[in-house]
Motif scaffolding. Structure first.
Motif, PDB file in Angstrom:
ATOM      1  N   GLU B 239     -19.204   1.317  21.422  1.00 15.42           N
ATOM      2  CA  GLU B 239     -17.739   1.021  22.232  1.00 15.42           C
ATOM      3  C   GLU B 239     -17.827  -0.558  22.778  1.00 15.42           C
ATOM      4  O   GLU B 239     -18.737  -0.925  22.791  1.00 15.42           O
ATOM      5  CB  GLU B 239     -17.876   1.899  23.370  1.00 15.42           C
ATOM      6  N   ARG B 251     -15.667   6.272  26.989  1.00 16.26           N
ATOM      7  CA  ARG B 251     -15.356   7.201  25.902  1.00 16.26           C
ATOM      8  C   ARG B 251     -16.257   7.696  24.910  1.00 16.26           C
ATOM      9  O   ARG B 251     -16.485   8.774  24.492  1.00 16.26           O
ATOM     10  CB  ARG B 251     -14.014   6.569  25.047  1.00 16.26           C
ATOM     11  N   ARG B 311     -12.631   2.404  16.022  1.00 23.71           N
ATOM     12  CA  ARG B 311     -10.926   2.382  16.217  1.00 23.71           C
ATOM     13  C   ARG B 311     -10.389   2.061  17.455  1.00 23.71           C
ATOM     14  O   ARG B 311     -11.346   2.454  18.394  1.00 23.71           O
ATOM     15  CB  ARG B 311     -10.646   3.969  16.176  1.00 23.71           C
ATOM     16  N   GLN B 312      -9.501   1.571  17.580  1.00 24.43           N
ATOM     17  CA  GLN B 312      -8.874   0.915  18.883  1.00 24.43           C
ATOM     18  C   GLN B 312      -8.222   2.331  19.257  1.00 24.43           C
ATOM     19  O   GLN B 312      -7.322   2.683  18.626  1.00 24.43           O
ATOM     20  CB  GLN B 312      -7.874  -0.183  18.728  1.00 24.43           C
ATOM     21  N   ILE B 313      -8.334   2.470  20.544  1.00 21.97           N
ATOM     22  CA  ILE B 313      -7.524   3.625  21.065  1.00 21.97           C
ATOM     23  C   ILE B 313      -6.911   3.373  22.564  1.00 21.97           C
ATOM     24  O   ILE B 313      -6.189   4.204  22.865  1.00 21.97           O
ATOM     25  CB  ILE B 313      -8.760   4.878  21.835  1.00 21.97           C
ATOM     26  N   ASP B 314      -7.133   2.057  22.801  1.00 21.18           N
ATOM     27  CA  ASP B 314      -6.079   1.686  23.814  1.00 21.18           C
ATOM     28  C   ASP B 314      -6.153   0.010  23.731  1.00 21.18           C
ATOM     29  O   ASP B 314      -6.912  -0.472  22.720  1.00 21.18           O
ATOM     30  CB  ASP B 314      -6.728   2.313  25.184  1.00 21.18           C
ATOM     31  N   HIS B 317      -9.731  -1.589  23.521  1.00 21.99           N
ATOM     32  CA  HIS B 317     -10.834  -0.422  23.808  1.00 21.99           C
ATOM     33  C   HIS B 317     -11.006   0.118  22.445  1.00 21.99           C
ATOM     34  O   HIS B 317     -10.136   0.527  21.805  1.00 21.99           O
ATOM     35  CB  HIS B 317     -10.133   0.401  24.870  1.00 21.99           C
ATOM     36  N   TRP B 318     -12.231  -0.375  21.970  1.00 23.18           N
ATOM     37  CA  TRP B 318     -12.675   0.387  20.600  1.00 23.18           C
ATOM     38  C   TRP B 318     -13.796   1.268  20.880  1.00 23.18           C
ATOM     39  O   TRP B 318     -14.761   0.958  21.460  1.00 23.18           O
ATOM     40  CB  TRP B 318     -12.988  -0.784  19.724  1.00 23.18           C
ATOM     41  N   TYR B 324     -12.161  10.791  18.834  1.00 22.27           N
ATOM     42  CA  TYR B 324     -11.029   9.985  18.889  1.00 22.27           C
ATOM     43  C   TYR B 324     -10.517   9.664  17.738  1.00 22.27           C
ATOM     44  O   TYR B 324     -10.873   8.801  17.170  1.00 22.27           O
ATOM     45  CB  TYR B 324     -11.295   8.922  20.096  1.00 22.27           C
ATOM     46  N   ARG B 325      -9.362  10.392  17.346  1.00 21.20           N
ATOM     47  CA  ARG B 325      -8.647  10.069  16.050  1.00 21.20           C
ATOM     48  C   ARG B 325      -7.356   9.561  16.430  1.00 21.20           C
ATOM     49  O   ARG B 325      -6.577   9.894  17.260  1.00 21.20           O
ATOM     50  CB  ARG B 325      -8.645  11.213  15.187  1.00 21.20           C
TER      51      ARG B 325
END
Lengths: 335, 325
Positions: B239, B251, B311-314, B317-318, B324-325
Motif C-alpha cells: 500500500e 485498505r 491500483r490507485q483507489i483514491d 492512495h495505491w 479493491y477493483r
C-alpha cells in the motif's frame, strides 16, 4: 486472576543492591563500582505480572538475574514463598529453580544450536531426573503443542526456525517444570510487530491457564503496559515510580515517567508529539549523579535535587502504596 | 510545493544470486520522492526496505546483488544504469545515507575530526584544513553536539549511541544532499534519545529543504515523522498513501493487520492483541499470486493465481489487493 493468597507475595525483593567491581591499574585492583542496581524493592503476587521498564543500563536485567541468584547480590534480600534465596545452598537453590524460570531476548543465543528442539525442551526433565524417556517425549509433545508448535518440530534444529518460533521454544522450555514465576527479559524486543503480538497473546493465555506470575522486563513502555498489572520504572539502578499499569499511564507522578511516555511515538499522525524531549544522555552508572540520579536531565530539577536522595514513597492523594514515586517535588509538579 | 519528484523509482527489481538460487528481494517497487517531504518505508524484517535503499545508493553487496530491472531516476539520470564513477558524484552530494548502528559505520580507530574532515575533503577538494575544521565544528553544533570543539578529538567509542548517530547525520549532511536516506536510524537507541534524533531530523529538514526517505519497522515513528508512506511486504508494495490516509483509512489487509497488532498506550492492559496469523513466506518459496495470501483473513480463490497489481483507489492512495477493483 487466580491469586491464592493475596496477603503473602510469591516473590519479594527488599533493598536489593548489585554493585559490580570496576578493575583497573596494572594489578587489576578495584578502582570503582558500577551501581547497576541500587536499593530496589518490589513484590510479585501469584498470577500477577509486574513490569520493569527503563532505558539501557538502568539495571532492569540485573534485577532479573539477581532474583534468580545468577549474580550474588551485594546487599538485600530476595524471598520466594517465604524462603530467603540469598541463604540457600546450591542444592536447595537448584530445586527452587523449578519454580522460577527465565526467557530471554534472543532465543537464538539461548538455545543450543547443536541440539534438536526435542532435546532442548526435554533437558529440564533430564536435569531434574523426572519421568522415563517415553514420558518425557510425551511431555515435550504436549509442551510444543501448548506453545503453538507442531510435534514434528522435535527433530529439527533452532536455525530452522524463525525468531518468533524460537521464542516459542524458549517458552516451552521455561514451562516444562510447571514454574510459578517466569522472568521474561525483553522477550519480544527482537521480534517483528505481527509476531510480537502472537507471543504477547501466548504469554497472556498461559498466565490465565497456569496461574503464572511474570516479571516482565522491557524497554518498550507500550508493550510493558499492555501485559502488566503493575509497573516499576527504573532509571540508573533505582526505581523512580511504581504504580498500576493504568495509573502510571494516566497519572504519572515522576518527571522521568512522564518524559518516557511522551517520547513514545504514537501510531496516529493526527496527534504528533507534544514536545517534552529530555536533553542529554543517561549518565554512567559508575559515577551516578549525587542526590536524585535523574536531576541532570530533569526539566523540573531544583538545587535541592542535587543533594537529597528521594525515597520511594506513596503519592499523596494517590492509591496509597499502590502508587509510589521517588521525587522530592511530587505534589508541587503538574505533569 | 514543487510537485516534480526529485527521485522517481519505477518498477525496481533487485535480485541476489544465492547458493539456493536467485531471489528477488525487491520485486517491482515504484515510488516518488519530493523535495522537503519525508517518505516512510515500513515493513517487517526481510520485506526489502533496506535493499530498496541500498539499490538507490548502488551499495548492493557485490557480486551477489544486482538491479535486475527498473529505473531509479534522480532528476534526469537513471541511477540504475549509471557508471560507477558518475555514481560517486551523486553519493553524498545528491543522496546520502545513515544506518542503524553508527558504531559499525564509523571507523573505530580514527577521531571524529578526521572522519568528518574526510567527507569535506571528498566533497570540497578546494577547501583548506582550517576551513574544514571550522565547517566540521559548525556542523557538529548544528546536529546538537555540545562542546563540539572537544568532541572533535573523541574516538567513536567515547561517544554515546545518540551522539554517534548525530555524528553520522553530520557526515551525511556535509555534502548538502538533496535526499537523506535513513535506514532504521533510531532502532538501536533508547526512546528518549530517539525522540531527540527525530526532532533533530525534522529541524534539519525544515532548514535545508532536503527530502528524507525514512526506513523503519515502527509505525509510531512513521506516524510522527512522515508525509507519505510505502508499506512493503515480502519485496513488494502492499500500500502507498499519504500518512493520514494510511492510518485513518488503511485498505490493504496487511496494513490493517499491522496497525491492529501494535500494543498502544491507551489499550486496556492484559487484553489479547490482534495478530496476523502465520509468518512471512521465505523468498525461496514464494506462493503464486499475492504474497500475503497465506496470512490474509480475506484471501479468495483468485489471490493464488496472479499477483495483484498496484491500483490507485483514491487520490495518491495505491493498494495492491483484489478486494479493491
Amino acid at each position: 486472576m487466580n491469586k491464592k493468597s493475596p496477603s503473602e507475595p510469591l516473590l519479594s525483593v527488599e533493598h536489593l543492591k548489585m554493585h559490580f567491581p570496576v578493575l583497573g591499574g596494572i594489578f587489576r585492583h578495584q578502582v570503582g563500582k558500577v551501581y547497576a542496581v541500587d536499593d530496589v524493592s518490589l513484590t510479585i503476587s501469584r498470577g500477577e505480572t509486574v513490569g520493569l521498564v527503563g532505558e539501557s543500563g538502568c539495571g532492569k536485567t540485573t534485577v532479573g538475574r539477581s532474583i534468580l541468584q545468577l549474580y550474588q547480590p551485594t546487599a538485600g534480600r530476595v524471598t520466594f514463598e517465604g524462603k530467603d534465596l540469598t541463604r540457600l545452598s546450591r542444592k536447595e537453590m537448584r530445586d527452587l529453580r523449578r519454580d522460577m524460570q527465565m526467557i530471554f531476548q534472543d532465543p537464538f543465543e539461548s538455545l543450543n544450536s547443536r541440539h534438536t528442539i526435542g532435546n532442548i525442551v526435554e533437558e529440564p526433565f533430564v536435569i531434574h531426573g523426572i519421568g522415563t524417556a517415553d514420558e518425557r517425549q510425551q511431555k515435550v509433545k504436549e509442551l510444543l503443542r501448548r506453545v503453538g508448535l507442531s510435534a514434528r518440530a522435535r527433530t529439527r534444529f533452532p536455525h530452522e526456525f524463525s525468531g518468533g518460533q524460537r521464542q516459542r521454544v524458549g517458552i516451552a522450555r521455561a514451562l516444562a517444570l510447571n514454574p510459578k514465576l517466569i522472568i521474561c527479559d525483553e522477550p519480544v524486543s527482537a521480534l517483528d510487530v505481527s509476531i510480537q503480538s502472537q507471543i504477547l497473546n501466548l504469554l497472556l493465555d498461559l498466565q490465565q491457564e497456569m496461574g503464572l506470575a511474570y516479571l516482565f522486563i522491557a524497554h518498550d513502555l507500550a508493550v510493558v503496559k499492555h501485559i502488566s498489572d503493575r509497573i516499576a520504572v527504573m532509571y540508573l539502578g533505582k526505581i523512580m515510580e511504581y504504580a498500576d499499569a493504568d495509573t502510571l499511564y494516566a497519572h504519572p507522578a515522576h518527571p522521568y515517567t512522564s518524559a518516557l511516555i511522551s517520547a513514545i511515538p504514537v501510531p496516529d499522525p493526527t496527534c504528533r508529539r507534544k514536545a517534552e524531549i529530555l536533553s542529554g544522555d543517561v549518565p554512567s552508572p559508575i559515577h551516578p549523579p549525587s542526590g536524585c540520579v535523574f536531576h541532570t536531565r530533569c526539566p523540573y530539577a531544583v538545587d535541592q535535587c542535587k543533594e537529597t536522595i528521594p525515597e520511594l514513597a506513596a503519592v499523596a492523594g494517590g492509591a496509597g502504596d499502590n502508587h509510589q514515586v521517588a521525587c522530592i517535588r511530587t505534589g508541587e509538579l503538574r505533569l | 510545493m514543487n510537485d516534480t519528484p526529485i527521485l522517481h523509482v519505477d518498477n525496481l527489481v533487485t535480485a541476489f544470486d544465492t547458493e539456493q538460487g536467485l531471489i528477488r528481494a525487491v520485486d517491482g517497487v515504484s515510488f516518488d520522492v519530493r523535495a522537503g517531504r519525508t517518505l516512510g518505508i515500513v515493513g517487517e524484517s526481510g520485506c526489502g526496505k533496506s535493499v530498496t535503499a541500498l539499490s538507490i545508493m548502488r551499495l548492493l553487496p557485490k557480486p551477489h546483488g544486482h538491479i535486475e530491472h527498473g529505473r531509479i531516476m534522480f532528476h534526469d539520470q537513471d541511477i540504475a544504469t549509471l557508471p560507477a564513477d558518475r555514481m560517486h558524484a551523486i553519493r553524498g552530494y545528491g543522496i546520502a545515507m545513515i544506518f542503524q548502528e553508527p558504531m559499525t559505520a564509523l571507523n573505530p580507530v580514527h577521531k571524529i575530526d578526521r572522519q568528518l574532515g574526510e567527507v569535506f575533503e571528498l566533497h570540497f577538494p578546494e577547501m583548506d584544513n582550517a576551513r574544514i575544521r571550522e565547517k566540521s565544528v559548525a556542523l557538529l553544533k548544528e546536529v546538537g553536539i555540545s562542546e563540539a570543539r572537544e568532541r572533535m578529538n573523541a574516538y567513536p567509542h567515547q561517544l554515546s549511541g545518540g551522539m554517534r548517530q548525530r555524528v553520522m547525520i553530520a557526515m551525511a549532511l556535509a555534502g548538502e544532499p538533496e535526499i537523506l536516506i535513513a535506514d532504521e536510524p533510531t532502532t538501536a537507541l533508547d526512546v528518549t534519545i530517539q525522540a531527540q534524533i527525530l526532532d533533530l531530523m525534522v529541524k534539519l529538514q525544515q532548514k535545508t529543504g532536503m527530502a528524507i526517505i525514512f526506513i523503519t519497522h515502527a509505525l509510531g515513528v512513521i506516524a510522527e515523522l512522515c508525509d507519505d508512506v510505502l508499506v512493503m511486504y515480502a519485496g513488494t508494495v502492499a500500500e502507498r498513501a499519504p500518512v493520514k490516509t494510511l492510518f485513518q483509512h488503511p485498505r490493504h489487509p496487511y496494513t490493517l493487520g499491522l496497525l491492529s497488532a501494535i500494543p498502544r498506550l491507551d489499550n486496556t492492559p492484559k487484553t489479547r492483541l490482534n495478530t496476523i496469523r502465520g509468518m512471512v513466506p521465505s523468498l525461496y518459496e514464494l506462493p503464486d499470486g499475492c504474497r500475503f495470501q497465506n496470512r490474509c483473513p480475506y484471501a479468495m480463490a483468485g489471490c493464488s493465481i496472479a499477483p495483484p497489481p498496484l491500483r490507485q483507489i483514491d487520490d495518491n492512495h495505491w493498494v495492491s489487493c483484489y478486494l479493491y477493483r
